[in-house]
Design an enzyme around this catalytic site. Structure first.
Site, PDB file in Angstrom:
ATOM      1  N   GLU A 336       0.815  -1.211   0.000  1.00 26.65           N
ATOM      2  CA  GLU A 336       0.000   0.000   0.000  1.00 26.65           C
ATOM      3  C   GLU A 336       0.854   1.269   0.000  1.00 26.65           C
ATOM      4  O   GLU A 336       0.369   2.354  -0.312  1.00 26.65           O
ATOM      5  CB  GLU A 336      -0.930   0.013   1.204  1.00 26.65           C
ATOM      6  CG  GLU A 336      -0.235   0.105   2.546  1.00 26.65           C
ATOM      7  CD  GLU A 336      -1.179  -0.177   3.709  1.00 26.65           C
ATOM      8  OE1 GLU A 336      -1.131   0.601   4.673  1.00 26.65           O
ATOM      9  OE2 GLU A 336      -1.945  -1.149   3.641  1.00 26.65           O
ATOM     10  N   ARG A 408      -4.850   6.610  -2.643  1.00 23.34           N
ATOM     11  CA  ARG A 408      -3.393   6.678  -2.608  1.00 23.34           C
ATOM     12  C   ARG A 408      -2.813   7.258  -3.901  1.00 23.34           C
ATOM     13  O   ARG A 408      -1.701   7.788  -3.896  1.00 23.34           O
ATOM     14  CB  ARG A 408      -2.802   5.307  -2.290  1.00 23.34           C
ATOM     15  CG  ARG A 408      -3.281   4.776  -0.933  1.00 23.34           C
ATOM     16  CD  ARG A 408      -2.308   3.894  -0.238  1.00 23.34           C
ATOM     17  NE  ARG A 408      -2.923   3.264   0.926  1.00 23.34           N
ATOM     18  CZ  ARG A 408      -3.053   3.840   2.114  1.00 23.34           C
ATOM     19  NH1 ARG A 408      -2.601   5.063   2.314  1.00 23.34           N
ATOM     20  NH2 ARG A 408      -3.626   3.186   3.114  1.00 23.34           N
TER      21      ARG A 408
END
Length: 456
Positions: A336, A408
């Site tokens: 991530e 993100r």
């Protein structure tokens, strides 16, 4: 929580006028909050979550549990009675979770939250009545077959139209046999966590045996195990001398507890990156000394890329050196973090290779394809590899950075915008998935009055 002002479709990413010097308080961890909600809902007594993250993903989880009969009350921490065994917590919110008989019929909106779409079908199997799962269009494309097949093997009845994906309905009977199950979780470690979280309530517990390629994001499984143990579950793991890729959970009651949610260290990434990119300094209060959060790896990764950090009782202070170095790194356990690292690498003084993250093609969007396309359209030189990215820094220029409804991607674009004039972030509001108020936090960090002067 007050409603945030509407954000423009194209948000002009602020360029840094100099070295940042700021203290940024990061909201609670999404991963901890959503695991804590599930465990509290399955416990034998009420519990508290203090300083939980209040974002789209966590509100979807809370509302989903409410639709199945769980009581979740929200109150300021200052008005919440604290367990005698837990030190008082000042400020922020507290959520009181009151377990109840899980029941349908109900419809769960998962949005595009992997934790909701994967953690809650096992919970639904313990309910009485049908629980339907639906969500955003992208949720239909994200991997779920491993959880569906495992639940069927453990005794659950699920109607997914043989798609192995959403939408679907779980027909709960109030109990689940459990026992041994084989699962390929190579596309998401959440498949393993999903089964482990509900396993203490299965009649036979569970033995989860992963049989596929290497597991990604192992720290998230360790987080699940640690949180299960903290509420009284007995868990045997490979790290504790058990078989490789096998996790066993014994059936038993879970205890209500008083959980203070750690800051989300992965969401601290863009702010630490700002210190690296601008040669400045950023402090994140309350950074834990010991944690299972993948974001803790930023201390080592960003230090190797040109900064330094100091962890004290007050938090983590990260300082950039004024130079950014390329990196060759295996991110399989911390995938991530890839978008933010890629953004910094695009501004470095030497090439970078990010490896071990093929599974990112199955996240909120195909993150590898998206990063390649968007950075290259700003003048970059990014090549997609079999399991990651190769990034050769080039002079970048302004332009629109599309986010594909991926939080993100949006924060990565903001990092690039610190050093590249004219970057416009499409749909920056998608950051609300895990980091509410990101644009205002970002602009406050860049303000000269962000913190009292600490030099001189």
């Amino acid at each position: 929580m007050t409603e945030s002002p509407a954000l423009p479709a194209l948000w002009p990413a602020p360029i840094a006028s100099g070295a940042v010097d700021a203290t940024v308080t990061v909201p609670g961890s999404k991963s901890v909050t959503n695991r804590g909600l599930v465990l509290a809902a399955l416990s034998s007594e009420p519990g508290w979550l203090r300083r939980p993250l209040r974002s789209r993903d966590t509100l979807l989880m809370a509302e989903a549990l409410r639709t199945m009969g769980v009581g979740i009350e929200e109150t300021p921490c200052s008005n919440a009675a604290t367990s005698p065994s837990v030190a008082p917590v000042d400020g922020g919110e507290a959520w009181r979770v009151i377990p109840a008989g899980l029941h349908g019929p109900a419809t769960v909106d998962v949005g595009n939250a992997g934790t909701v779409m994967r953690f809650l079908p096992p919970v639904a199997a313990l309910a009485t009545g049908p629980i339907r799962f639906d969500g955003d269009p992208r949720s239909y494309e994200r991997p779920l077959g491993g959880v569906i097949n495992a639940l069927r093997a453990l005794g659950a009845r699920i109607d997914d139209g043989e798609r192995g994906a959403l939408p679907m309905t779980v027909y709960g009977t109030g109990a689940l046999d459990g026992g041994p199950v084989r699962i390929d979780a190579s596309s998401s470690s959440q498949f393993v966590s999903a089964l482990l979280l509900s396993a203490p309530r299965f009649n036979q517990g569970v033995e989860v045996r992963h049989v596929g390629a290497a597991l990604p994001s192992l720290p998230h499984i360790r987080m699940t195990v640690d949180m299960l143990r903290s509420v009284g579950a007995q868990v045997d793991t490979p790290e504790a001398g058990g078989e490789p890729n096998v996790w066993r959970v014994t059936p038993g009651a879970l205890l209500g507890r008083d959980l203070v949610v750690e800051p989300d260290l992965s969401n601290a990434q863009p702010f630490l990156a700002a210190a690296l990119v601008t040669g400045g300094r950023v402090t994140i209060p309350d950074w834990p000394e010991h944690t299972t959060q993948p974001g803790d790896a930023l201390r080592e990764i960003f230090t190797e890329m040109g900064g330094s950090c100091e962890l004290t009782e007050h938090g983590l202070t990260f300082t950039g050196s004024g130079r950014i170095h390329g990196i060759d790194v295996d991110l399989s356990e911390v995938g991530e973090l890839t978008p933010g690292i890629a953004a910094v690498a695009a501004l470095a003084d030497s090439p970078s290779t990010l490896r071990g993250v093929a599974h990112l093609r199955l996240h909120e969007t195909d993150r590898l394809a998206a990063l390649t396309k968007e950075i290259n359209e700003l003048g970059g030189d990014v090549t997609e590899t079999e399991d990651g990215l190769h990034i050769r820094p080039r002079a970048l220029h302004g332009g629109i950075f599309h986010t594909y409804e991926d939080h993100r991607l949006a924060t990565a674009a903001a990092v690039i915008g610190l050093a590249v004039k004219g970057v416009q972030v499409e749909n920056v509001a998608t950051t609300g998935k895990t980091l509410p108020d990101f644009p205002s936090m970002w602009e406050t960090m860049l303000s000269p009055a962000a913190t009292p002067a600490r030099r001189g």
